[in-house]
Structure formats: C-alpha cells, structure tokens
Write a protein that holds these residues in place. Structure first.
Motif, short mmCIF file in Angstrom:
data_model
loop_
_atom_site.label_atom_id
_atom_site.label_comp_id
_atom_site.label_asym_id
_atom_site.label_seq_id
_atom_site.Cartn_x
_atom_site.Cartn_y
_atom_site.Cartn_z
N ASN A 155 0.41 -1.24 0.27
CA ASN A 155 0.14 0.44 -0.24
C ASN A 155 0.98 0.89 -0.31
N GLY A 156 2.14 1.50 -0.08
CA GLY A 156 3.01 2.73 -0.12
C GLY A 156 2.77 3.18 1.56
N ALA A 157 3.09 2.79 1.99
CA ALA A 157 2.87 3.29 3.88
C ALA A 157 4.27 3.69 3.70
N PRO A 158 3.53 5.19 4.49
CA PRO A 158 4.44 6.11 4.90
C PRO A 158 5.85 5.39 6.53
N GLU A 159 6.72 6.60 5.99
CA GLU A 159 7.95 6.23 6.83
C GLU A 159 7.54 5.46 7.99
N LYS A 160 6.97 6.81 8.54
CA LYS A 160 7.21 6.29 10.23
C LYS A 160 5.89 4.83 10.17
N PHE A 161 5.05 4.36 9.03
CA PHE A 161 4.72 2.73 9.47
C PHE A 161 5.65 1.91 9.61
#
Length: 191
Positions: A155-161
């Motif tokens: 899902n192309g999660a952000p770096e925070k994930f």
C-alpha cells in the motif's frame, strides 16, 4: 549490586515508552530506537543473570529465537498460515490472556503460595505448557508483523509505519527470547 536498580529504572522507562508509542500512536526513529536501547538494557541484565545461573543458556535462547524467526518467515513466505482478521484477533486475544495470567501469577505469589498459580514453577508441568504456548503465541505475533510489512509495502505506507513495524518486531522477538530463556531454565533446574 548495581544491576537491580538499573533494571528497575530500565523496566519503568521501557514501560513508559511502550505506552507512549502504543497508546499515543507516536512511532518515529528517536522513540523506537530509545525504546530498543532501554529494552536492550533490560534484556542484557536479565540475560546476564540467567547465564550466571545456567551457563550457556543465553546462546541457546538466542539460537532458538533466530530459528523461530526464520521458521515463521518461511511459514509466512510459503503461505502455510494465512494471516486473516480472525487469526489476528485470536493472536491478540491469546497475547492478552497470557499477560493476564502472568499478572495473576505475580499477584498470587505475592499474596499466597510462592509458586503463584504454577505457571512459572519448574516443578509443575503447567509451567512447561505455559512457556511452550507463550513461545507459539510470540511466533504468531511474528506472522502478524510479517503480514503488516507486506501490506505496508503493497500500500506504499509512509516511513512512520516502518517504525511501528520495527517496534512490533522487537516486542515479538524479545517475547520469544524471554520465554525460551524461561523454558530452558526449567530443564537446567531439573538436572
């Protein structure tokens, strides 16, 4: 000895950081790395104490944890166990149940028999069963972590994930490691 006060401070700090990350939903590099460092102090002190009593046990627990990690990664990659919402609910409920039982055991050991409810008494077969179940649940948490990584990448999660995932992996691996230490110590005790 200095180890006990340091352990107490590290456990309190670790619990505080864990709560902040978990309930505040604030996972970032400084927080997760600080948590890992403080957790590392706890793991180091506990490992040293175990190794003082049972020479060589730490190496066995580390090797067992690495094997559990590799096995669960293979199970995930080969889709032997699929992580469904129902499976995730089961694993989380089992984790809470185990922690609850550990808490009850500590309370009973403070108020009543030294062995609590028997789940940590090496003379009670229930302790062996409890540790094996706890290790399996820790392995199942690894499957949840791997599924979350896969979904995040998809899902192309952000770096925070990624920091949440790192946090989860640390918790799962240390859970397995501590339970392996405990289980192995029972066998040393029975010698």
């Amino acid at each position: 000895e200095l180890a006990m006060p340091v352990l107490i401070v590290a456990v309190i700090a670790q619990l505080g950081i864990w709560a902040f990350i978990t309930f505040g939903q604030k996972a970032n590099a400084p927080l997760v790395l600080t948590f890992a460092a403080v957790y590392g102090v706890v793991v180091g002190i506990v490992s040293h104490a175990y190794n003082d009593f049972y020479n060589g046990i730490v190496f066995q627990a580390v090797a067992g944890t690495a094997l559990a990690f590799a096995a669960m990664l293979a199970v995930h990659a080969l889709k032997i166990i699929r992580v469904t919402p129902k499976f995730a609910r089961f694993v989380i409920a089992a984790g809470f149940a185990l922690v609850g039982l550990m808490f009850v055991n500590v309370l009973v050991s403070w108020l009543g028999p030294d062995s609590g409810i028997g789940i940590r008494d090496p003379d009670n077969p229930l302790a062996y069963v409890f540790s094996v179940v706890a290790i399996l649940v820790g392995c199942f948490f690894l499957l949840l972590d791997f599924a979350a990584v896969e979904e995040g990448v998809r899902n192309g999660a952000p770096e925070k994930f990624a920091w949440y995932i790192a946090f989860g992996l640390v918790l799962s691996l240390v859970w397995i490691y501590f339970e392996l230490l405990r289980l192995l110590s029972y066998f040393y005790s029975s010698d």
